[in-house]
Design a protein around this motif. Structure first.
Motif, PDB file in Angstrom:
ATOM      1  N   PHE A 150       0.847  -1.189   0.000  1.00  0.00           N
ATOM      2  CA  PHE A 150       0.000   0.000   0.000  1.00  0.00           C
ATOM      3  C   PHE A 150       0.885   1.242   0.000  1.00  0.00           C
ATOM      4  O   PHE A 150       1.976   1.245   0.586  1.00  0.00           O
ATOM      5  N   ILE A 151       0.419   2.305  -0.615  1.00  0.00           N
ATOM      6  CA  ILE A 151       1.146   3.569  -0.624  1.00  0.00           C
ATOM      7  C   ILE A 151       0.816   4.327   0.655  1.00  0.00           C
ATOM      8  O   ILE A 151      -0.352   4.628   0.917  1.00  0.00           O
ATOM      9  N   ILE A 152       1.831   4.637   1.449  1.00  0.00           N
ATOM     10  CA  ILE A 152       1.647   5.350   2.712  1.00  0.00           C
ATOM     11  C   ILE A 152       2.236   6.742   2.553  1.00  0.00           C
ATOM     12  O   ILE A 152       3.405   6.897   2.175  1.00  0.00           O
ATOM     13  N   ASP A 153       1.430   7.760   2.857  1.00  0.00           N
ATOM     14  CA  ASP A 153       1.885   9.128   2.649  1.00  0.00           C
ATOM     15  C   ASP A 153       3.087   9.489   3.515  1.00  0.00           C
ATOM     16  O   ASP A 153       3.898  10.342   3.141  1.00  0.00           O
ATOM     17  N   GLU A 154       3.238   8.851   4.659  1.00  0.00           N
ATOM     18  CA  GLU A 154       4.378   9.147   5.529  1.00  0.00           C
ATOM     19  C   GLU A 154       5.701   8.615   4.981  1.00  0.00           C
ATOM     20  O   GLU A 154       6.759   8.971   5.490  1.00  0.00           O
ATOM     21  N   ASP A 155       5.656   7.757   3.967  1.00  0.00           N
ATOM     22  CA  ASP A 155       6.878   7.210   3.382  1.00  0.00           C
ATOM     23  C   ASP A 155       7.512   8.150   2.359  1.00  0.00           C
ATOM     24  O   ASP A 155       8.546   7.806   1.766  1.00  0.00           O
ATOM     25  N   GLN A 156       6.916   9.322   2.136  1.00  0.00           N
ATOM     26  CA  GLN A 156       7.520  10.282   1.224  1.00  0.00           C
ATOM     27  C   GLN A 156       8.849  10.784   1.781  1.00  0.00           C
ATOM     28  O   GLN A 156       9.070  10.830   2.996  1.00  0.00           O
ATOM     29  N   ARG A 157       9.714  11.210   0.884  1.00  0.00           N
ATOM     30  CA  ARG A 157      11.062  11.615   1.292  1.00  0.00           C
ATOM     31  C   ARG A 157      11.025  12.790   2.269  1.00  0.00           C
ATOM     32  O   ARG A 157      11.705  12.775   3.297  1.00  0.00           O
ATOM     33  N   LYS A 191      12.966  12.154  10.990  1.00  0.00           N
ATOM     34  CA  LYS A 191      14.282  11.882  11.585  1.00  0.00           C
ATOM     35  C   LYS A 191      14.768  13.067  12.405  1.00  0.00           C
ATOM     36  O   LYS A 191      15.330  12.907  13.502  1.00  0.00           O
ATOM     37  N   LYS A 192      14.558  14.287  11.892  1.00  0.00           N
ATOM     38  CA  LYS A 192      14.991  15.481  12.631  1.00  0.00           C
ATOM     39  C   LYS A 192      14.168  15.667  13.893  1.00  0.00           C
ATOM     40  O   LYS A 192      14.698  16.087  14.936  1.00  0.00           O
ATOM     41  N   THR A 232       9.296  25.066   2.924  1.00  0.00           N
ATOM     42  CA  THR A 232       8.990  23.887   2.113  1.00  0.00           C
ATOM     43  C   THR A 232       8.074  22.967   2.909  1.00  0.00           C
ATOM     44  O   THR A 232       7.823  23.168   4.107  1.00  0.00           O
ATOM     45  N   HIS A 233       7.570  21.924   2.239  1.00  0.00           N
ATOM     46  CA  HIS A 233       6.719  20.963   2.921  1.00  0.00           C
ATOM     47  C   HIS A 233       7.477  20.218   4.008  1.00  0.00           C
ATOM     48  O   HIS A 233       6.890  19.811   5.010  1.00  0.00           O
TER      49      HIS A 233
END
Length: 677
Positions: A535-542, A549-550, A641-642
């Motif tokens: 499934f495509i998970i929106d949180e997996d975007q770069r 991580k930050k 930025t996003h």
């Protein structure tokens, strides 16, 4: 030959359910045709009965091309079993025609051969498709494919045409895909100034957003009907003078052809079209508003242009709920409060409702609405609602989720917070969604009808039968069956049961089964399972991953310090100096301790003291600690930025999670002290 073909087409069309026939007619007027052929007028198709429709296919496209068109439309609506049935019947009729070409009764023999063979196949299939025996069932015998995929580019184009047409009608072309920012949803335009009722289809989108902004739950009934006088032409055929009326022409209405009748855009289609056009932050805003309105939220969303399925985890992160649970400690009952909690972090039991087969008339949504709010509010959109006069196009295969939040009262159906999910459409053709729900659910509720069990995919039911997880089967056409002593598998006959009786039976059964179920999952746990099914998970975007991580780096620093000491040690402008400065600033405006001094003298003294405190704060800021350095670096590395927005929202949620436990202890102590007064 023409009558034989018409009989085959009529047989296929009569096998379609009402909602499937609507899909067939829609695809028939939008399918790509070969050069030299024209579409049947939309109004003629919409008013046609199966008999008339079979005649129209042959009249417009001829015998050979009518077969091709019918096959393409059946592919587009995923009716593979009927497609195979049409193919087999045409082959049989063709071979029979060659053998008995000179006989006058060849048509009668062809018509008799088909039904006899169908009966024989049904008899054989019934023997091998029984859910309650434990024989191995082959997937090859299943009449419906479990997860149909487009077979060629032409079929993909046909399947997606209605979606792009919907986007065009809603005037969302410039926003697709995921180009609608939050600022676009808050614009003030003519629609905002002239009320919230649309004057054209292009205004439906912003009327929907306008109602969502003010939390108007009537957005679920938002429909543009146009000019009723110009749309409805059927009534014109019934207009007769009082002198011409007789008994026959008053009670007997003859079928007449009418002009085109407009297909209204379903409110759920508006919501999902906006979803596909909105970016992640706009989706989060929409989900939050829908949640406040107590509506179910999309959990798994099929992409209308391909076979991908999206899991909008980021959009669900901001959803908050409050509830009260009753904990029994011996003979005492203790109420535990959950105030404004982020629901995504809470481990909660999930109960999934699915439908097996296309022959069930009972609505799962209505059952769920009765469970969640005793029918007082429609959390899930039901296909029996007053505005559902046409088929909703974008929710087939979608999974919605809604939470039951108890209030700690005796009349609550459940004592704990529970998530309910609803898979729209036939579960037989949505295999990935079903497997995901089966894995995350504590209990699965299946709605089915035994009268057409031979036409179902028994392998799907066999998977649930062999699963160790609790299962409830609701049989639509059965009554007076209730397996009260069953450990994990329960059957309930729902025939002749009203909503209250059915809801009470399901509630009692779920309460017992949940006691035997395993540990609950949180939304974060669901994400790990969703990745297994691609499934495509929106949180997996770069951008979201970098921001996460930050935020984790900052949280590691915060966790090393005790919560009450964070302000003093890590936030240099907070603490005692900040409190002293605030006191001086308050006294500057109140002047309660002026004494015999003049106002000018006293205010000057306070200003000097404030300046001294501010200088001490600046000395602390000169050498930034690790927390502030990391914060500034994170904000400056991706300005405007996003990624920066992902970082700020993610940090806010993590800090909320860090302080939730301590705040609950403070609230409990506060309530204890109030009780002592």
């Amino acid at each position: 030959m023409e009558s034989t073909l018409k009989a085959h087409l009529l047989n296929i069309l009569e096998d379609l359910l009402e909602e499937e026939l609507v899909k067939f007619k829609f695809q028939l007027t939008n399918i790509a045709l070969s050069e030299g052929y024209n579409h049947i007028p939309r109004g003629t198709v919409q008013q046609a009965t199966p008999v008339t429709l079979a005649d129209l296919l042959i009249r417009y496209y001829g015998e050979e091309y009518a077969k091709t068109v019918t096959q393409e439309v059946l592919k587009a609506i995923n009716q593979r079993s009927l497609l195979e049935k049409l193919h087999q019947s045409m082959e049989k009729s063709g071979s029979s025609a060659q053998k008995v070409a000179k006989k006058t009764n060849k048509r009668k023999q062809e018509n008799e051969a088909g039904p006899n063979e169908d009966k024989q196949q049904l008899t054989i299939s019934k023997r091998f498709r029984n859910i309650f025996n434990q024989k191995k069932i082959s997937n090859e015998s299943a009449p419906y494919p479990r997860d149909p995929q487009p077979s060629n580019d032409k079929e993909v184009t046909t399947k997606n045409q209605y979606f792009h047409d919907l986007i065009r009608r809603l005037n969302l072309d410039s926003y697709y895909p995921k180009k609608m920012a939050k600022v676009n949803s808050l614009l003030i335009n003519k629609t905002s100034l002239h009320g919230t009722q649309p004057r054209a289809e292009t205004e439906l989108t912003f009327c929907f957003l306008e109602k969502l902004l003010v939390l108007d739950y009537h957005l679920r009934y938002l429909v543009y009907r146009g000019n009723i006088d110009t749309i409805s032409t059927v009534s014109q055929t019934l207009r007769t003078t009082e002198q011409e009326r007789t008994f026959e022409n008053f009670f007997i209405i003859k079928e007449t052809q009418s002009n085109a009748v407009q297909i209204y855009i379903h409110p759920m289609d508006i919501q999902m079209a906006i979803f596909h056009c909105a970016d992640d932050f706009t989706r989060q805003y929409i989900f939050t508003k829908l949640s406040i309105c107590q509506f179910a939220l999309p959990l798994l969303v099929p992409n209308p242009c391909n076979s991908q399925i999206e899991f909008p985890l980021w959009s669900l992160r901001q959803i908050r709920r409050s509830w009260r649970e009753v904990e029994k400690i011996g003979w005492e009952k203790k109420i535990r409060n959950y105030n404004n909690q982020l629901i995504s972090w809470q481990p909660i039991h999930i109960i999934s409702f699915i439908r097996v087969g296309n022959y069930v008339s009972t609505s799962k949504s209505q059952i769920l609405n009765a469970l969640l709010s005793k029918g007082k509010h429609d959390h899930f959109s039901s296909h029996h609602s007053r505005e559902d006069n046409n088929r909703c196009l974008l929710i087939d295969g979608m999974v919605e989720i809604c939470w039951f939040c108890p209030g700690g009262r005796a009349e609550d159906r459940f004592e704990n917070c529970i998530a309910f999910t609803n898979l729209h459409g036939n579960a037989e053709i949505h295999e990935r969604q079903v497997k995901f729900l089966q894995q995350v659910s504590s209990v699965t509720v299946i709605l089915l009808s035994t009268s057409n069990f031979d036409k179902m995919t028994s392998s799907l039911l066999l998977e649930f039968w062999n699963s160790p997880k609790p299962l409830i089967c609701l049989f639509e056409n059965a009554e007076n069956i209730m397996d009260e002593n069953s450990a994990h598998k329960v059957r309930i006959g729902i025939k002749n049961l009203n909503k209250i009786e059915l809801a009470d039976k399901i509630t009692a059964t779920l309460t017992q089964l949940l006691k035997k179920s395993g540990s609950p999952y949180s939304l974060s746990d669901w994400a790990n399972i969703a990745r297994k099914y691609e499934f495509i998970i929106d949180e997996d975007q770069r951008g979201c991953q970098e921001a996460g991580k930050k935020a984790d780096i900052l949280m590691d620093i915060l966790r090393k310090v005790k919560l009450p000491e964070i302000k003093e040690k890590l936030l240099p402008l907070q603490g005692g100096l900040w409190r002293d400065w605030c006191k001086k600033d308050k006294e500057l405006h109140q002047l309660r301790e002026k004494g015999n001094r003049s106002i000018e003298q006293y205010t000057n003294e306070i200003e000097k003291e404030k300046q001294i405190i501010r200088c001490e704060q600046y000395h602390k800021v000169i050498n930034l600690n690790d927390l502030m350095k990391s914060l500034f670096e994170s904000l400056q590395s991706h300005p405007e930025t996003h990624t920066e927005l992902y970082f700020l929202q993610g940090l806010s949620m993590l800090m909320d999670q860090l302080t939730t436990g301590e705040l609950e202890k403070l609230h409990q102590r506060h309530r204890f002290l109030l009780a002592q007064v």
